[in-house]
Design a protein around this motif. Structure first.
Motif, PDB file in Angstrom:
ATOM      1  N   PHE A  62      27.864  77.470 -11.918  1.00  0.00           N
ATOM      2  CA  PHE A  62      28.237  76.442 -10.941  1.00  0.00           C
ATOM      3  C   PHE A  62      27.594  75.135 -11.389  1.00  0.00           C
ATOM      4  CE2 PHE A  62      27.721  74.740  -6.390  1.00  0.00           C
ATOM      5  CZ  PHE A  62      29.056  74.386  -6.284  1.00  0.00           C
ATOM      6  N   THR A  63      28.396  74.110 -11.558  1.00  0.00           N
ATOM      7  CA  THR A  63      27.848  72.864 -12.083  1.00  0.00           C
ATOM      8  C   THR A  63      28.415  71.655 -11.361  1.00  0.00           C
ATOM      9  OG1 THR A  63      27.344  71.652 -14.126  1.00  0.00           O
ATOM     10  CG2 THR A  63      29.559  72.531 -13.914  1.00  0.00           C
ATOM     11  N   GLY A  64      27.884  70.518 -11.713  1.00  0.00           N
ATOM     12  CA  GLY A  64      28.256  69.236 -11.125  1.00  0.00           C
ATOM     13  C   GLY A  64      27.079  68.311 -11.337  1.00  0.00           C
ATOM     14  N   HIS A  65      27.259  67.052 -11.076  1.00  0.00           N
ATOM     15  CA  HIS A  65      26.149  66.123 -11.261  1.00  0.00           C
ATOM     16  C   HIS A  65      24.994  66.474 -10.328  1.00  0.00           C
ATOM     17  CE1 HIS A  65      28.109  63.276 -13.920  1.00  0.00           C
ATOM     18  NE2 HIS A  65      29.194  63.400 -13.193  1.00  0.00           N
ATOM     19  N   ARG A  66      23.779  66.221 -10.796  1.00  0.00           N
ATOM     20  CA  ARG A  66      22.625  66.370  -9.916  1.00  0.00           C
ATOM     21  C   ARG A  66      22.782  65.427  -8.735  1.00  0.00           C
ATOM     22  NH1 ARG A  66      17.565  65.563 -13.756  1.00  0.00           N
ATOM     23  NH2 ARG A  66      16.562  65.369 -11.718  1.00  0.00           N
ATOM     24  N   GLY A  67      22.645  65.960  -7.528  1.00  0.00           N
ATOM     25  CA  GLY A  67      22.737  65.113  -6.346  1.00  0.00           C
ATOM     26  C   GLY A  67      24.133  64.996  -5.771  1.00  0.00           C
ATOM     27  N   CYS A  68      25.091  65.755  -6.331  1.00  0.00           N
ATOM     28  CA  CYS A  68      26.465  65.637  -5.824  1.00  0.00           C
ATOM     29  C   CYS A  68      26.690  66.514  -4.588  1.00  0.00           C
ATOM     30  CB  CYS A  68      27.476  65.987  -6.904  1.00  0.00           C
ATOM     31  SG  CYS A  68      27.547  67.745  -7.324  1.00  0.00           S
ATOM     32  N   GLY A  69      25.710  67.376  -4.260  1.00  0.00           N
ATOM     33  CA  GLY A  69      25.850  68.222  -3.077  1.00  0.00           C
ATOM     34  C   GLY A  69      25.912  69.707  -3.396  1.00  0.00           C
ATOM     35  N   LYS A  70      25.600  70.096  -4.638  1.00  0.00           N
ATOM     36  CA  LYS A  70      25.683  71.516  -5.017  1.00  0.00           C
ATOM     37  C   LYS A  70      24.726  72.371  -4.193  1.00  0.00           C
ATOM     38  CE  LYS A  70      24.640  71.201  -9.333  1.00  0.00           C
ATOM     39  NZ  LYS A  70      24.380  69.752  -9.315  1.00  0.00           N
ATOM     40  N   SER A  71      23.498  71.879  -4.006  1.00  0.00           N
ATOM     41  CA  SER A  71      22.508  72.705  -3.311  1.00  0.00           C
ATOM     42  C   SER A  71      22.922  72.968  -1.867  1.00  0.00           C
ATOM     43  CB  SER A  71      21.131  72.024  -3.354  1.00  0.00           C
ATOM     44  OG  SER A  71      20.637  71.999  -4.673  1.00  0.00           O
ATOM     45  N   THR A  72      23.510  71.969  -1.226  1.00  0.00           N
ATOM     46  CA  THR A  72      23.995  72.182   0.142  1.00  0.00           C
ATOM     47  C   THR A  72      25.101  73.239   0.142  1.00  0.00           C
ATOM     48  OG1 THR A  72      23.396  69.955   0.866  1.00  0.00           O
ATOM     49  CG2 THR A  72      25.139  71.077   2.101  1.00  0.00           C
ATOM     50  N   GLU A  73      26.018  73.148  -0.831  1.00  0.00           N
ATOM     51  CA  GLU A  73      27.084  74.153  -0.905  1.00  0.00           C
ATOM     52  C   GLU A  73      26.519  75.539  -1.206  1.00  0.00           C
ATOM     53  OE1 GLU A  73      29.962  73.683   0.139  1.00  0.00           O
ATOM     54  OE2 GLU A  73      29.996  71.485   0.234  1.00  0.00           O
ATOM     55  N   LEU A  74      25.478  75.605  -2.025  1.00  0.00           N
ATOM     56  CA  LEU A  74      24.859  76.911  -2.300  1.00  0.00           C
ATOM     57  C   LEU A  74      24.195  77.472  -1.043  1.00  0.00           C
ATOM     58  CD1 LEU A  74      23.297  76.278  -5.841  1.00  0.00           C
ATOM     59  CD2 LEU A  74      25.220  77.786  -5.282  1.00  0.00           C
ATOM     60  N   GLN A  75      23.629  76.591  -0.235  1.00  0.00           N
ATOM     61  CA  GLN A  75      23.048  77.053   1.038  1.00  0.00           C
ATOM     62  C   GLN A  75      24.151  77.619   1.941  1.00  0.00           C
ATOM     63  OE1 GLN A  75      19.940  77.300   2.163  1.00  0.00           O
ATOM     64  NE2 GLN A  75      18.944  76.440   0.356  1.00  0.00           N
ATOM     65  N   ARG A  76      25.316  77.015   1.907  1.00  0.00           N
ATOM     66  CA  ARG A  76      26.428  77.516   2.723  1.00  0.00           C
ATOM     67  C   ARG A  76      26.945  78.851   2.165  1.00  0.00           C
ATOM     68  NH1 ARG A  76      31.013  74.561   3.128  1.00  0.00           N
ATOM     69  NH2 ARG A  76      31.356  75.194   5.290  1.00  0.00           N
ATOM     70  N   ILE A  77      26.984  78.942   0.830  1.00  0.00           N
ATOM     71  CA  ILE A  77      27.380  80.221   0.216  1.00  0.00           C
ATOM     72  C   ILE A  77      26.365  81.306   0.597  1.00  0.00           C
ATOM     73  CG2 ILE A  77      27.519  81.419  -2.015  1.00  0.00           C
ATOM     74  CD1 ILE A  77      28.782  78.804  -3.125  1.00  0.00           C
ATOM     75  N   LYS A  78      25.096  80.961   0.548  1.00  0.00           N
ATOM     76  CA  LYS A  78      24.039  81.918   0.947  1.00  0.00           C
ATOM     77  C   LYS A  78      24.273  82.387   2.377  1.00  0.00           C
ATOM     78  CE  LYS A  78      19.003  81.910   1.732  1.00  0.00           C
ATOM     79  NZ  LYS A  78      18.950  81.775   3.192  1.00  0.00           N
ATOM     80  N   ARG A  79      24.534  81.445   3.252  1.00  0.00           N
ATOM     81  CA  ARG A  79      24.742  81.797   4.663  1.00  0.00           C
ATOM     82  C   ARG A  79      25.975  82.679   4.820  1.00  0.00           C
ATOM     83  NH1 ARG A  79      25.501  77.216   9.291  1.00  0.00           N
ATOM     84  NH2 ARG A  79      23.281  76.904   8.949  1.00  0.00           N
ATOM     85  N   ARG A  80      27.043  82.344   4.092  1.00  0.00           N
ATOM     86  CA  ARG A  80      28.302  83.094   4.241  1.00  0.00           C
ATOM     87  C   ARG A  80      28.159  84.549   3.824  1.00  0.00           C
ATOM     88  NH1 ARG A  80      34.293  82.033   1.499  1.00  0.00           N
ATOM     89  NH2 ARG A  80      35.107  84.084   2.102  1.00  0.00           N
ATOM     90  N   TRP A  81      27.340  84.809   2.757  1.00  0.00           N
ATOM     91  CA  TRP A  81      27.307  86.148   2.190  1.00  0.00           C
ATOM     92  C   TRP A  81      26.080  86.961   2.590  1.00  0.00           C
ATOM     93  CZ3 TRP A  81      31.614  88.102   0.667  1.00  0.00           C
ATOM     94  CH2 TRP A  81      32.629  87.226   0.240  1.00  0.00           C
ATOM     95  N   GLU A  82      25.306  86.469   3.523  1.00  0.00           N
ATOM     96  CA  GLU A  82      24.071  87.162   3.895  1.00  0.00           C
ATOM     97  C   GLU A  82      24.318  88.511   4.563  1.00  0.00           C
ATOM     98  OE1 GLU A  82      20.537  83.857   4.357  1.00  0.00           O
ATOM     99  OE2 GLU A  82      21.930  84.123   6.027  1.00  0.00           O
ATOM    100  N   LEU A  83      25.475  88.687   5.180  1.00  0.00           N
ATOM    101  CA  LEU A  83      25.743  89.981   5.810  1.00  0.00           C
ATOM    102  C   LEU A  83      26.200  91.027   4.800  1.00  0.00           C
ATOM    103  CD1 LEU A  83      27.505  88.908   9.143  1.00  0.00           C
ATOM    104  CD2 LEU A  83      25.155  89.718   8.813  1.00  0.00           C
ATOM    105  N   ALA A  84      26.911  90.576   3.766  1.00  0.00           N
ATOM    106  CA  ALA A  84      27.428  91.522   2.775  1.00  0.00           C
ATOM    107  C   ALA A  84      26.426  91.800   1.660  1.00  0.00           C
ATOM    108  CB  ALA A  84      28.724  90.983   2.179  1.00  0.00           C
ATOM    109  N   TYR A  85      25.616  90.804   1.331  1.00  0.00           N
ATOM    110  CA  TYR A  85      24.659  90.929   0.227  1.00  0.00           C
ATOM    111  C   TYR A  85      23.236  90.716   0.737  1.00  0.00           C
ATOM    112  CZ  TYR A  85      28.199  90.698  -3.476  1.00  0.00           C
ATOM    113  OH  TYR A  85      29.245  90.957  -4.315  1.00  0.00           O
ATOM    114  N   ASN A  86      22.289  91.186  -0.037  1.00  0.00           N
ATOM    115  CA  ASN A  86      20.916  90.727   0.146  1.00  0.00           C
ATOM    116  C   ASN A  86      20.737  89.528  -0.778  1.00  0.00           C
ATOM    117  OD1 ASN A  86      20.668  93.689   1.113  1.00  0.00           O
ATOM    118  ND2 ASN A  86      18.844  92.607   1.847  1.00  0.00           N
ATOM    119  N   VAL A  87      20.798  88.364  -0.187  1.00  0.00           N
ATOM    120  CA  VAL A  87      20.816  87.128  -0.964  1.00  0.00           C
ATOM    121  C   VAL A  87      19.381  86.671  -1.220  1.00  0.00           C
ATOM    122  CG1 VAL A  87      21.666  84.778  -1.094  1.00  0.00           C
ATOM    123  CG2 VAL A  87      22.986  86.494   0.150  1.00  0.00           C
ATOM    124  N   ILE A  88      19.083  86.405  -2.465  1.00  0.00           N
ATOM    125  CA  ILE A  88      17.755  85.908  -2.837  1.00  0.00           C
ATOM    126  C   ILE A  88      17.944  84.533  -3.466  1.00  0.00           C
ATOM    127  CG2 ILE A  88      15.716  86.289  -4.267  1.00  0.00           C
ATOM    128  CD1 ILE A  88      16.188  89.300  -3.965  1.00  0.00           C
TER     129      ILE A  88
END
Length: 446
Positions: A62-88
C-alpha cells in the motif's frame, strides 16, 4: 458535531495535528474523498483481504505520498477487519531503524508482537517449538553470560516480565541491539543472515501454531493481520532493498501483512508485481483539471470543495477565516496533499495576530514552507521540475526518472490519477515548489 469544531485559533491548531485519525477522531473528522481521488486502492486492499480463506497468507503493498492520508485509511481498515482477524497494527518507526531497515528485522518485529499478543490472550505456544526457537536465538547471539545479562537488562526496560529468557525478551533484546550501536548491529545482522532460513522456519511455525491456538479460542477467526505502517518513511534505497531485492522474504511470512511502501519504489525500474501482485497506490486529492497540453492547470471546483470540507469538519471556518477566499487560497496551496493542508493551517494559526486567519497569515505560512523546500532541492532538479510542470511526468530520460524518485519521496512532485475510467496517473509539481525563486528562474531559462 458542529459544536465540536474549533472556535479559537488555539483549538484550530490542535485539531489540525499532522498524525493519522484514530479512534473516535475518525468518526468526528473523517471525510470520504472518493469522489475527488480514486478510492480503488483502498477498496482493493479490503477486497483482497475479504477474498482470503482463513489462514491463507498474503503480502499486500500500500503506497502513496507521505501525509496523503494512508495511515487514516489503515486505521479504518484495521477497524473494519477486527472482527474477522486479530489485527496487529505496528508503527515501523517505533520498532526499526527507519534509515536502515532490513527484512530480518521485520521478522523479529513479527515475533515480538505475536508473542506479546499470545501472552495477552493467555495462550501458550508449543513448548518444543519455543525451545527450538530459543536455541536458535542463543546460537545467533552466541549467548554468553554477558549477553544473558544484557537480555535481562532489556527485559527490565521493556517491562515484559518473566524470569527467564523467552521469545519475547529475546526478540526485544535483538531489536534493541540492532537499533543501538553500529558495530553491534552489523554483528547481529551477519549472524541473522547466516541463520535466516531457521528464523523464517521458526517464525512461520510460530505463526501456524498461534493460528491453531487462536482458532480454539475464536473458531471464526481468519488469522492474523499485521499492518506495518510508516514503512513508507524508509529512504528510497532502503525501500528498494526491502521490497525489490528481498521481496520474496517479505512475502513468505505465513500470515496476512499490509506493508506501506515508499511511492518512489514503484519508479525504480524494477517489477515489484512479480512477487506482490498489483500495488495499491493512494493518489492526491485531485484539485486540478488535468490537461496535458497546459502547463498551468486550472483548478477542479469539486476537489477544492472536498478539501474545504476537510477543514470545515474540524474548524468553524466562518468564524476563524477572514473570508472564504482566504480558506480557498490555503486549499490551493495544499496541492491536494492532506498533511500539507494541515501544516499550512497550523502555521497560519501561529502567524495570526487577531482572532482570525488573514490572507497575509496564509501568505506567510506558504512562504515558510516554500523556504523549506528551497533549502533542500538540489539545483539540478529544477530543469526536471519544469519538465514535469509542462509535461506531467511523461517521457523522462533515465537520469530525470531517477531524480523523480527522490522528488516523489520528498513531495516536491505529487502524483494524481485521472478520475475517469482509465485512472491514468500523472505528476505535477507541488504548488509550494512552483512559488520558489529557483523554479521561476528555471522556467524562464527554458
Amino acid at each position: 458535531m458542529v459544536s465540536e469544531r474549533a472556535t479559537t485559533l488555539k483549538q484550530a491548531f490542535q485539531v489540525c495535528e499532522l498524525g493519522a485519525l484514530t479512534g473516535t477522531a475518525i468518526d468526528r473528522y473523517y471525510v470520504d474523498l472518493s469522489a475527488v481521488r480514486s478510492a480503488q486502492s483502498i477498496a482493493s486492499v479490503s477486497k483482497r483481504i475479504d477474498y482470503l480463506d482463513p489462514g491463507q497468507p498474503a503480502a499486500i503493498l500500500f503506497t502513496g505520498h507521505r501525509g496523503c492520508g494512508k495511515s487514516t485509511e489503515l486505521q479504518r481498515i484495521k477497524r473494519r477487519w477486527e472482527l474477522a482477524y486479530n489485527v496487529i497494527y505496528i508503527k515501523a518507526t517505533d520498532e526499526l531503524d527507519i534509515n536502515d531497515a532490513d527484512y530480518k528485522d521485520i521478522y523479529l518485529v513479527i515475533v515480538k508482537y505475536l508473542t506479546q499478543a499470545l501472552q495477552s490472550w493467555g495462550l501458550a505456544s508449543d513448548p518444543a517449538l519455543v525451545s527450538a526457537f530459543e536455541d536458535w536465538f542463543k546460537d545467533i547471539t552466541q549467548e554468553t553470560e554477558r549477553t544473558r545479562e544484557a537480555a535481562v537488562s532489556v527485559e527490565s526496560k521493556a517491562g515484559v516480565g518473566g524470569g527467564i529468557p523467552n521469545l519475547l525478551t529475546m526478540s526485544v533484546n535483538l531489536l534493541a541491539q540492532i537499533k543501538g550501536s553500529e558495530k553491534r548491529k552489523r554483528l547481529i545482522r551477519e549472524s541473522l543472515q547466516q541463520g535466516f532460513s531457521r528464523l523464517q522456519e521458526h517464525t512461520n511455525a510460530l505463526l501456524a501454531d498461534a493460528f491453531e491456538k487462536l482458532k480454539q479460542k475464536q473458531p471464526n477467526t481468519k488469522g492474523f493481520l499485521f499492518i506495518f505502517d510508516n514503512l513508507d518513511r524508509v529512504p528510497p534505497q532502503v525501500g528498494e532493498h526491502l521490497f525489490l531485492k528481498y521481496a520474496n522474504q517479505l512475502a513468505e511470512l505465513h500470515c496476512t501483512v499490509i506493508y506501506t511502501v515508499p511511492i518512489s519504489v514503484i519508479y525504480s525500474g524494477n517489477n515489484y508485481a512479480n512477487v506482490f501482485g498489483d500495488l495499491n497506490v493512494m493518489p492526491m486529492v485531485n484539485i486540478y483539471q488535468f490537461d496535458r497540453n497546459q502547463a498551468e492547470l486550472a483548478h477542479n471546483p469539486d476537489g477544492l470543495t472536498a478539501m474545504v470540507t476537510l477543514i470545515d469538519k474540524r474548524i468553524d471556518t466562518e468564524r476563524l477565516f477572514e473570508t472564504p477566499d482566504v480558506l480557498l487560497k490555503l486549499v490551493r496551496l495544499s496541492g491536494g496533499h492532506v498533511r500539507q493542508l494541515m501544516q499550512l493551517i497550523r502555521t497560519a494559526c501561529l502567524n495570526a495576530q487577531g482572532g482570525q486567519i488573514s490572507a497575509t497569515d496564509v501568505e506567510r505560512a506558504a512562504a515558510k514552507e516554500q523556504n523549506h523546500f528551497e533549502r533542500f532541492i538540489p539545483s539540478d532538479h529544477y530543469p526536471v521540475l519544469v519538465d514535469i510542470y509542462r509535461n506531467k511526468g511523461v517521457q523522462l530520460d533515465p537520469a530525470a526518472q531517477a531524480m523523480m524518485q527522490s522528488m516523489l519521496f520528498n513531495i516536491t512532485v505529487l502524483e494524481y490519477e485521472k478520475l475517469d475510467d482509465d485512472l491514468q496517473a500523472w505528476k505535477y509539481i507541488n504548488p509550494l515548489v512552483r512559488r520558489t525563486n529557483a523554479f521561476r528562474e528555471a522556467l524562464r531559462a527554458q
